[in-house]
Write a protein that holds these residues in place. Structure first.
Motif, mmCIF file in Angstrom:
data_model
loop_
_atom_site.group_PDB
_atom_site.id
_atom_site.type_symbol
_atom_site.label_atom_id
_atom_site.label_comp_id
_atom_site.label_asym_id
_atom_site.label_seq_id
_atom_site.Cartn_x
_atom_site.Cartn_y
_atom_site.Cartn_z
ATOM 1 N N ASP B 70 56.489 43.615 52.317
ATOM 2 C CA ASP B 70 57.947 43.785 52.272
ATOM 3 C C ASP B 70 58.656 42.622 51.574
ATOM 4 N N ILE B 71 57.910 41.583 51.201
ATOM 5 C CA ILE B 71 58.547 40.459 50.510
ATOM 6 C C ILE B 71 58.317 40.517 48.997
ATOM 7 N N SER B 72 57.116 40.914 48.599
ATOM 8 C CA SER B 72 56.831 40.888 47.159
ATOM 9 C C SER B 72 55.751 41.902 46.788
ATOM 10 N N GLY B 73 55.522 42.026 45.480
ATOM 11 C CA GLY B 73 54.541 42.971 44.959
ATOM 12 C C GLY B 73 53.120 42.459 45.097
ATOM 13 N N SER B 74 52.193 43.132 44.418
ATOM 14 C CA SER B 74 50.779 42.803 44.543
ATOM 15 C C SER B 74 50.313 41.941 43.375
ATOM 16 N N ALA B 75 49.036 41.531 43.431
ATOM 17 C CA ALA B 75 48.460 40.761 42.333
ATOM 18 C C ALA B 75 48.407 41.587 41.052
ATOM 19 N N VAL B 76 48.330 42.899 41.208
ATOM 20 C CA VAL B 76 48.353 43.755 40.014
ATOM 21 C C VAL B 76 49.743 43.698 39.377
ATOM 22 N N ASP B 77 50.777 43.764 40.204
ATOM 23 C CA ASP B 77 52.144 43.626 39.683
ATOM 24 C C ASP B 77 52.325 42.282 38.987
ATOM 25 N N ALA B 78 51.590 41.263 39.456
ATOM 26 C CA ALA B 78 51.739 39.913 38.909
ATOM 27 C C ALA B 78 50.819 39.664 37.714
ATOM 28 N N GLY B 79 50.078 40.708 37.302
ATOM 29 C CA GLY B 79 49.281 40.569 36.080
ATOM 30 C C GLY B 79 47.878 40.025 36.259
ATOM 31 N N ALA B 80 47.303 40.141 37.468
ATOM 32 C CA ALA B 80 45.962 39.589 37.703
ATOM 33 C C ALA B 80 44.882 40.240 36.824
ATOM 34 N N PRO B 81 44.849 41.567 36.689
ATOM 35 C CA PRO B 81 43.795 42.153 35.846
ATOM 36 C C PRO B 81 43.876 41.673 34.389
ATOM 37 N N GLU B 82 45.091 41.567 33.862
ATOM 38 C CA GLU B 82 45.268 41.072 32.489
ATOM 39 C C GLU B 82 44.778 39.634 32.374
ATOM 40 N N PHE B 83 45.125 38.844 33.381
ATOM 41 C CA PHE B 83 44.727 37.432 33.403
ATOM 42 C C PHE B 83 43.200 37.304 33.370
ATOM 43 N N ILE B 84 42.533 38.072 34.230
ATOM 44 C CA ILE B 84 41.065 38.005 34.297
ATOM 45 C C ILE B 84 40.457 38.509 32.989
ATOM 46 N N ASP B 85 41.028 39.576 32.448
ATOM 47 C CA ASP B 85 40.502 40.138 31.196
ATOM 48 C C ASP B 85 40.699 39.181 30.022
ATOM 49 N N THR B 86 41.894 38.586 29.938
ATOM 50 C CA THR B 86 42.171 37.685 28.815
ATOM 51 C C THR B 86 41.199 36.504 28.809
ATOM 52 N N LEU B 87 41.050 35.867 29.951
ATOM 53 C CA LEU B 87 40.167 34.694 30.004
ATOM 54 C C LEU B 87 38.710 35.108 29.775
ATOM 55 N N SER B 88 38.315 36.270 30.325
ATOM 56 C CA SER B 88 36.936 36.725 30.133
ATOM 57 C C SER B 88 36.659 37.048 28.666
ATOM 58 N N SER B 89 37.693 37.522 27.973
ATOM 59 C CA SER B 89 37.500 37.851 26.556
ATOM 60 C C SER B 89 37.324 36.587 25.721
ATOM 61 N N GLN B 90 37.686 35.431 26.301
ATOM 62 C CA GLN B 90 37.564 34.158 25.573
ATOM 63 C C GLN B 90 36.336 33.372 25.998
ATOM 64 N N ASN B 91 35.617 33.869 26.982
ATOM 65 C CA ASN B 91 34.553 33.058 27.577
ATOM 66 C C ASN B 91 33.436 33.964 28.100
ATOM 67 N N GLU B 92 32.329 33.974 27.400
ATOM 68 C CA GLU B 92 31.225 34.869 27.776
ATOM 69 C C GLU B 92 30.668 34.560 29.160
ATOM 70 N N ARG B 93 30.702 33.285 29.500
ATOM 71 C CA ARG B 93 30.174 32.891 30.799
ATOM 72 C C ARG B 93 31.002 33.537 31.917
ATOM 73 N N LEU B 94 32.306 33.497 31.735
ATOM 74 C CA LEU B 94 33.192 34.094 32.727
ATOM 75 C C LEU B 94 33.024 35.619 32.724
ATOM 76 N N ALA B 95 32.979 36.204 31.522
ATOM 77 C CA ALA B 95 32.788 37.658 31.424
ATOM 78 C C ALA B 95 31.499 38.049 32.134
ATOM 79 N N GLY B 96 30.468 37.247 31.960
ATOM 80 C CA GLY B 96 29.169 37.527 32.583
ATOM 81 C C GLY B 96 29.258 37.532 34.098
ATOM 82 N N ILE B 97 30.031 36.607 34.643
ATOM 83 C CA ILE B 97 30.212 36.547 36.097
ATOM 84 C C ILE B 97 30.823 37.864 36.588
ATOM 85 N N PHE B 98 31.788 38.383 35.849
ATOM 86 C CA PHE B 98 32.456 39.616 36.261
ATOM 87 C C PHE B 98 31.597 40.862 36.013
ATOM 88 N N HIS B 99 30.976 40.938 34.822
ATOM 89 C CA HIS B 99 30.093 42.092 34.567
ATOM 90 C C HIS B 99 29.043 42.201 35.678
#
Lengths: 566, 225
Positions: B70-99
């Motif tokens: 009731d106070i605020s939106g979710s991490a999706v509203d705050a752009g978390a998936p984009e954030f994770i995707d952007t950084l993963s697209s710049q760093n194979e090591r990070l992408a690997g952790i997520f894959h």
């Protein structure tokens, strides 16, 4: 082509070098300033006032470097400064020792990022051996340096208050900002314990001086201040000195050695121009080394000649010896009284508005360690950043409950950091590694370091006191368990970035490298004006004393030049 | 951004003003803060590092980790998936952790419930995360015990001492910590998160004042009342 010639060549542009070029150019002396890094451009480089969401990476840096410990050492938003490891410029640590060396390669050096704590040494700090038989006395007294503390404080600008506490001599202060709420609670708790808790002394100005604007209380000193409302030698000393027309700055100049003539008199500086990899030389009448304690010692030890086979000014064999850092220990707490408080802007003047100077200087018979420490404070509603809530997220799992707990705990945490005096010991020193050179072909430093029981016991005292302060304000200690702290409770040597002592001053050429003015006993036209000259490392952060000693040394040097003695 | 001409101009004006007059007033300081705080306009986001199913899973995890309330939106509203995707697209090591982590999670879910994570019921999804959180706490306790023990004299004397075995859910614990910390970071560094926490700073002012009502609040609830 003839080498360029200057009356004085200064190596290093931090607190010591910045003060030297400011004082000397004001006296009309032609100076060259050599810096191993690039020129600083505040308008382009500072990230003051930016938000994490101004960047797609939110401050985690490209590819999330900060998650892998590969980001900037003090975070993406921090000002350009340096790092624990520099590409192509290694150092080594002897087996059995631990040491981390922070080096800056930028105009202004570490003054760009430092905490700006500006504490005078106490009178007794200059005569430690007389008090407890440990270490060595300084060749100078508080009375010698006091007028230069005045000058340094008045010029760089320091907030503070008149308190009359012997361990923390008063100075020339700007009006300090008021205490924040968590600090008021801390002060109350300290009052009960008999610990003085007074306005902090930081190199921030609250009224305009020398064309610098008064602080606007955004709390972002560490990002670099666009309005130069805090002290960084770059903005406060080097840039103005450049405007006098008396100073030429050579950036990207990595000094290999200080050269001497056949009589052992310094006559020039040899450096590698990092842009061209060419070796260059500047001739001079006087050389001031102020490259930071260990870098300065490295330069001296690498400056070998027939007159100085063991390194320049090293007849005593003490260059590199008696390396000291500050004893660090931290503890955090959670204070329920702060939960749900009406929020306000706690950014303030950057850093804490209060601190606790050492209070048991006359009660050593009751302690199991010598010397003392001061306490620095953390707390308030910080700007949320990458990593701010990892700990709480782990604690509360995930979901609505975690979100509620993070909201509830926001601003309810406090932190304490002890900064204590280490006793110099023979196991802690740096030397030249005989087997390794950096990418400029310059032999690198190798470190040896050992904390002794003196330091460990002091850290345990800090731990007990911090817990008492936290509990006294109705809070509870958070973070590591007591057993973990016992096992792991002292800073890694070097990490407080207060390394000093590698070319100490003293009364004669046998017991020291320098005299009380920072002048080498063995070479009259060589001065060292950084933390290397320190004989002891009191719990007062070293920068202000480096400023004051450099100022004093330059007054003396100018007079000696006038008399024709150097 | 550095390249924002508006900000550059303001800073230049500030620098000039500083040289000329020697003083920047609080209004000017506030102006910089306001100007640099302006949000960028964004078009529709194009996923770079993940397959649609992976990205969907990340979004669902982010939504569970920091949900709307009731106070605020979710991490999706705050752009978390984009954030994770952007950084993963710049760093194979990070992408690997997520894959790898996402694949582990689906395999574990199939074993437990016969479904991939996004297709499971909300109860099954949170049950899985509860298991990981519980295992994480046990693992933390085990490591702490080990650290203390290794430093102790007992360890020096009895080198054959062994502590508890590591959790078999290790890869899941590690992955969950990554997706959680990045979702939490994305949320709290967003304008939504800053508002959720009610952070009041990052601005200039000519005088620093601590409000009396805050002082009274804390003092009244402290042992010093």
């Amino acid at each position: 082509m003839a080498n360029p010639f200057y009356d004085v060549v200064v190596i290093g542009s931090g607190a010591g070098g910045g003060t030297a070029v400011h004082v000397l150019t004001a006296k009309g002396i032609q100076c060259a300033l050599l810096e191993a890094g690039p020129m600083l451009d505040p308008a382009k480089e500072y990230k003051e006032h930016k938000w994490p969401h101004d960047y797609d990476h939110r401050g985690a840096e490209e590819g999330g470097k900060s998650y892998f410990g590969e980001g900037k050492p003090f975070g993406f938003f921090s000002t350009t400064s340096g790092g624990w490891q520099l590409d192509g410029e290694p150092y080594t640590v002897a087996p059995g020792s631990q040491f981390q060396w922070f080096r800056s390669r930028i105009i202004g050096g570490r003054t760009n990022h430092y905490g700006r704590m500006s504490f005078r040494f106490a009178d007794y700090d200059f005569k430690p051996y007389d008090r407890d038989g440990l270490g060595t006395n300084w060749p100078i007294s508080y009375e010698d340096i006091s007028p230069y503390y005045d000058k340094a404080e008045e010029f760089i600008g320091v907030v503070g208050s008149m308190e009359g506490i012997r361990s923390a001599p008063d100075g020339k202060f700007h009006t300090p900002p008021p205490a924040k709420v968590h600090e008021m609670l801390i002060k109350k708790s300290c009052d009960k314990l008999g610990i003085p808790c007074i306005p902090n002394r930081r190199a921030v100005i609250t009224k305009s001086i020398n064309g610098r604007a008064a602080c606007h209380f955004c709390g972002q000193c560490g990002r670099g201040c666009m309005t130069a409302s805090n002290y960084a030698s770059s903005q406060v000393q080097v840039f103005p000195a450049m405007k006098t027309g008396k100073l030429k700055v050579y950036d990207m100049a990595m000094v290999r050695e200080v050269a001497v003539d056949g009589n052992g008199k310094v006559n020039g500086v040899i450096y590698v121009d990092k842009r061209t990899r060419k070796e260059m030389r500047i001739d001079c009448r006087v050389c001031i080394v102020a490259a930071s304690a260990c870098e300065s010692a490295r330069i001296l030890l690498n400056s070998k000649s027939s007159a100085f086979p063991n390194g320049l000014a090293n007849g005593s064999g003490l260059v590199g010896r008696y390396l000291m850092d500050t004893v660090g220990f931290g503890l955090s707490g959670y204070v329920p009284a702060l939960e749900g408080m009406p929020h306000y802007d706690t950014d303030g003047a950057g850093g804490a508005h209060l601190y606790m100077p050492w209070w048991l200087w006359d009660k050593h018979e009751k302690l199991d360690f010598p010397r003392g420490y001061h306490i620095e404070i953390g707390g308030g509603y910080g700007l949320p950043g990458v990593g701010s809530y990892h700990g709480q997220a782990r604690r509360f799992g995930y979901g609505a409950e975690m979100k509620k707990e993070i909201r509830k705990g926001y601003g309810a945490g406090v932190g304490f950091a002890g900064r204590g005096e280490m006793i110099p010991n023979e196991h802690s020193y740096m030397e030249i590694d005989p087997g390794v050179v950096d990418q400029w072909g310059i032999p690198v430093a190798r470190f040896h370091f050992k904390w002794t029981d003196y330091e460990w016991k002091q850290a345990r005292h800090m731990e007990r006191v911090f817990a008492e302060i936290i509990e006294g304000m109705g809070g509870r200690v958070t973070g590591l368990s007591a057993a973990q702290r016992e096992a792991d409770g002292i800073s890694i040597p070097g990490t407080i970035i207060h390394e000093v002592g590698t070319a100490r001053m003293g009364t004669n050429a046998k017991n020291s490298v320098l005299n009380g003015y920072g002048q080498a006993h063995d070479a009259k036209n060589l001065f060292v004006m950084d933390g290397a000259s320190f004989v002891s490392n009191p719990d007062k952060n070293p920068t202000l004393t480096i400023n004051a000693l450099a100022w004093r040394g330059c007054d003396y040097l100018a007079e000696e030049m006038r008399k024709g003695n150097v | 951004m550095f390249n924002d001409p508006n900000r550059r101009e303001i800073i230049r004006a500030l620098a000039l003003g500083l040289t000329a007059a020697g003083v920047m007033d609080a209004d000017a300081a506030q102006h910089v803060h306001a100007a640099t705080g302006a949000e960028k306009a964004k078009g529709p986001y194009k996923v770079k590092a993940f397959q649609p199913h992976e990205y969907q899973t990340i979004a669902r995890l982010a939504e569970i980790i920091v949900p709307k309330d009731d106070i605020s939106g979710s991490a999706v509203d705050a752009g978390a998936p984009e954030f994770i995707d952007t950084l993963s697209s710049q760093n194979e090591r990070l992408a690997g952790i997520f894959h790898g982590g996402l694949a582990w999670l689906d395999a574990e879910m199939r074993q437990r419930y016969g479904k991939r994570f996004v297709e499971a019921s909300p109860q099954q999804q949170t049950r899985m995360l509860d298991v990981l959180v519980a295992a994480e706490k046990e693992e933390a306790a085990r490591r702490s015990e080990e650290l203390v023990y290794r430093r102790s004299n007992d360890y020096r004397q009895f080198s054959n001492y062994t502590v508890k075995r590591p959790s078999p859910l290790g890869p899941g614990i590690t992955f969950f910590d990554w997706v959680r910390k990045m979702s939490v970071d994305a949320f709290y560094t967003s304008p939504t998160g800053i508002k959720d926490l009610d952070y009041r700073g990052n601005r200039g002012m000519s005088k620093y004042v601590v409000p009396q009502e805050a002082i009274d609040w804390a003092m009244k609830r402290s042992p010093f009342a």
